[in-house]
Design a protein around this motif. Structure first.
Motif, PDB file in Angstrom:
ATOM      1  N   CYS A  57       7.532   1.945   6.712  1.00 37.79           N
ATOM      2  CA  CYS A  57       6.442   0.958   6.679  1.00 37.79           C
ATOM      3  C   CYS A  57       5.727   0.881   8.020  1.00 37.79           C
ATOM      4  O   CYS A  57       6.361   0.797   9.071  1.00 37.79           O
ATOM      5  CB  CYS A  57       7.007  -0.419   6.321  1.00 37.79           C
ATOM      6  N   CYS A  99       9.408  -7.172   2.702  1.00 36.08           N
ATOM      7  CA  CYS A  99       8.019  -7.078   3.148  1.00 36.08           C
ATOM      8  C   CYS A  99       7.124  -6.907   1.920  1.00 36.08           C
ATOM      9  O   CYS A  99       7.352  -6.011   1.110  1.00 36.08           O
ATOM     10  CB  CYS A  99       7.860  -5.876   4.086  1.00 36.08           C
ATOM     11  N   CYS A 124       5.386  -3.156   1.762  1.00 33.70           N
ATOM     12  CA  CYS A 124       6.103  -1.922   1.427  1.00 33.70           C
ATOM     13  C   CYS A 124       7.203  -2.149   0.396  1.00 33.70           C
ATOM     14  O   CYS A 124       7.622  -1.215  -0.270  1.00 33.70           O
ATOM     15  CB  CYS A 124       6.696  -1.284   2.688  1.00 33.70           C
ATOM     16  N   TYR A 136       4.065  -1.573   9.136  1.00 30.29           N
ATOM     17  CA  TYR A 136       3.977  -2.954   9.605  1.00 30.29           C
ATOM     18  C   TYR A 136       5.240  -3.416  10.331  1.00 30.29           C
ATOM     19  O   TYR A 136       5.409  -4.583  10.610  1.00 30.29           O
ATOM     20  CB  TYR A 136       3.687  -3.898   8.437  1.00 30.29           C
ATOM     21  N   HIS A 178      11.929  -4.083   5.784  1.00 32.59           N
ATOM     22  CA  HIS A 178      10.938  -3.082   5.425  1.00 32.59           C
ATOM     23  C   HIS A 178      11.568  -1.771   4.969  1.00 32.59           C
ATOM     24  O   HIS A 178      12.679  -1.439   5.363  1.00 32.59           O
ATOM     25  CB  HIS A 178      10.070  -2.742   6.655  1.00 32.59           C
TER      26      HIS A 178
HETATM   27 ZN   LIG Z   1       6.865  -3.430   5.365  1.00 31.20          ZN
END
Ligand SMILES: [Zn+2]
Length: 96
Positions: free
Chosen positions: A63, A86, A89, A65, A59
């Protein structure tokens, strides 16, 4: 016939010279790149990315997530360990 063979030899020599020249311009990167033919085609960001032991994605550090404690590694290192970008992102680096 012989002319065609000669052309092939010249082409091969030219390709080898180009590969050697490329290696000289990027010291240290040549061996890694040459052994990467089985890797999926991917354009990796030229900066550090965040990975987590639980995940299989890498990531952008910002990010939302990212789950767990992120570890910062280069994108090249993340890819070498089997991580993929990812899609949320770093989706622009995924080549489909
Ligand atoms: Zn990400």
């Amino acid at each position: 016939m012989s002319r065609r063979v000669w052309t092939g030899v010249v082409l091969a020599a030219g390709l080898m010279a180009a590969a050697v020249g490329y290696g000289y311009s990027r010291p240290g990167a040549t061996a890694t790149l040459l052994s990467r033919h089985s890797m999926p085609a991917m354009q990796a960001p030229a900066r550090e990315v965040a990975i987590t032991p639980e995940g299989k994605l890498f990531h952008d550090p910002s990010c939302p997530y990212i789950h767990g404690k992120p570890e910062m590694v280069s994108a090249q290192e993340a890819a070498r360990r089997g991580y993929t970008p990812c899609p949320r992102c770093l989706g622009k680096y995924l080549r489909r």
